[in-house]
Scaffold this active site. Structure first.
Site, mmCIF file in Angstrom:
data_model
loop_
_atom_site.group_PDB
_atom_site.id
_atom_site.type_symbol
_atom_site.label_atom_id
_atom_site.label_comp_id
_atom_site.label_asym_id
_atom_site.label_seq_id
_atom_site.Cartn_x
_atom_site.Cartn_y
_atom_site.Cartn_z
ATOM 1 N N HIS A 90 22.996 76.565 36.338
ATOM 2 C CA HIS A 90 23.097 76.171 34.921
ATOM 3 C C HIS A 90 23.516 77.376 34.075
ATOM 4 C CE1 HIS A 90 19.815 73.024 35.930
ATOM 5 N NE2 HIS A 90 20.913 72.342 35.698
ATOM 6 N N SER A 137 18.023 71.873 40.687
ATOM 7 C CA SER A 137 16.616 71.986 40.300
ATOM 8 C C SER A 137 15.733 71.292 41.334
ATOM 9 C CB SER A 137 16.388 71.354 38.927
ATOM 10 O OG SER A 137 17.202 71.960 37.959
ATOM 11 N N LYS A 150 11.434 60.366 33.984
ATOM 12 C CA LYS A 150 11.887 61.171 35.132
ATOM 13 C C LYS A 150 10.752 62.007 35.714
ATOM 14 C CE LYS A 150 16.876 61.699 34.539
ATOM 15 N NZ LYS A 150 17.999 62.655 34.501
ATOM 16 N N ARG A 201 29.606 70.503 40.958
ATOM 17 C CA ARG A 201 29.431 71.428 42.085
ATOM 18 C C ARG A 201 30.274 70.997 43.269
ATOM 19 N NH1 ARG A 201 23.085 70.549 41.609
ATOM 20 N NH2 ARG A 201 24.026 68.509 41.384
HETATM 21 O O1 PNS Z 1 20.749 66.975 34.338
HETATM 22 P P1 PNS Z 1 20.902 65.464 34.397
HETATM 23 O O2 PNS Z 1 19.549 64.839 34.630
HETATM 24 O O3 PNS Z 1 21.927 65.040 35.400
HETATM 25 O O4 PNS Z 1 21.400 65.009 32.944
HETATM 26 C C1 PNS Z 1 21.628 63.663 32.639
HETATM 27 C C2 PNS Z 1 21.899 63.450 31.124
HETATM 28 C C3 PNS Z 1 20.766 64.014 30.293
HETATM 29 C C4 PNS Z 1 23.187 64.160 30.751
HETATM 30 C C5 PNS Z 1 22.055 61.919 30.888
HETATM 31 O O5 PNS Z 1 20.983 61.254 31.486
HETATM 32 C C6 PNS Z 1 22.156 61.540 29.403
HETATM 33 O O6 PNS Z 1 23.076 61.922 28.716
HETATM 34 N N1 PNS Z 1 21.175 60.755 28.898
HETATM 35 C C7 PNS Z 1 21.117 60.338 27.527
HETATM 36 C C8 PNS Z 1 21.160 58.824 27.388
HETATM 37 C C9 PNS Z 1 22.581 58.308 27.257
HETATM 38 O O7 PNS Z 1 23.315 58.678 26.374
HETATM 39 N N2 PNS Z 1 22.962 57.376 28.183
HETATM 40 C C10 PNS Z 1 24.210 56.686 28.158
HETATM 41 C C11 PNS Z 1 25.416 57.500 28.534
HETATM 42 S S1 PNS Z 1 25.657 57.761 30.271
#
Ligand code: PNS
Length: 160
Positions: free
Chosen positions: A16, A127, A40, A89
């Site tokens: 990150h 993570s 989560k 990645r």
């Molecule tokens: O690190 P992660 O867990 O892969 O991140 C995921 C994240 C936070 C980017 C994603 O879950 C998110 O943007 N959630 C917010 C809710 C949202 O907008 N959902 C609809 C669009 S996909």
């Protein structure tokens, strides 16, 4: 141009951090935004994750740390961000990322998703795996910032 780098960051890894450094050069301001989502079952609270991120990005002047809930595109618009940054990645990340990027484009057509490649030295770090390795007694030195390693050992191994 303001960009937002969203994620769970539970906890932040050197992968990150590599991405934050790369993105901070490309944009005037980079907001690293932690999703507030207890479903989560995160290991660290949002406040702890904010602290770890803040400790790790001191020295990068144009990076801010924040948290959000609800739709990412709504939060991005609120912040005046026109770009969402995500890291890729390996090919295995692509499908999930493509789906999110296209959904976000539908929800917020003015916000562009930009993908950055993690440096090859970081491309296997996640993570989830870091937590698994430390739980099983493996060495995670260099995979997370030093202060995060300390917190992980406290939380998962009860070390003080
Ligand atoms: O690190 P992660 O867990 O892969 O991140 C995921 C994240 C936070 C980017 C994603 O879950 C998110 O943007 N959630 C917010 C809710 C949202 O907008 N959902 C609809 C669009 S996909």
């Amino acid at each position: 141009m303001v960009a937002i780098y969203p994620g769970s960051f539970d906890p932040i890894t050197t992968g990150h951090l590599d991405l934050i450094q790369r993105a901070s050069v490309l944009f005037d301001k980079l907001i690293v935004a932690i999703l507030r989502n207890d479903e989560k079952k995160p290991l660290f609270s949002v406040q702890e994750r904010i602290e770890m991120l803040q400790e790790s990005v001191t020295g990068i002047a144009n990076v801010e740390v924040a948290s959000f809930d609800g739709l990412l595109v709504s939060y991005a618009a609120e912040c005046g961000a026109s770009v969402i940054v995500r890291g890729i990645r390996a090919i295995s990340d692509y499908e999930y990322e493509l789906q999110m990027a296209l959904m976000n484009r539908r929800l917020g057509p003015d916000i562009e998703t930009v993908f950055l490649m993690a440096g090859e030295a970081h491309s296997f770090i996640s993570s989830r795996l870091v937590k698994e390795v430390i739980r099983l007694g493996g060495n995670i030195r260099g995979l997370v910032p030093p202060s995060v390693e300390v917190r992980l050992k406290e939380r998962l191994l009860g070390e003080h």
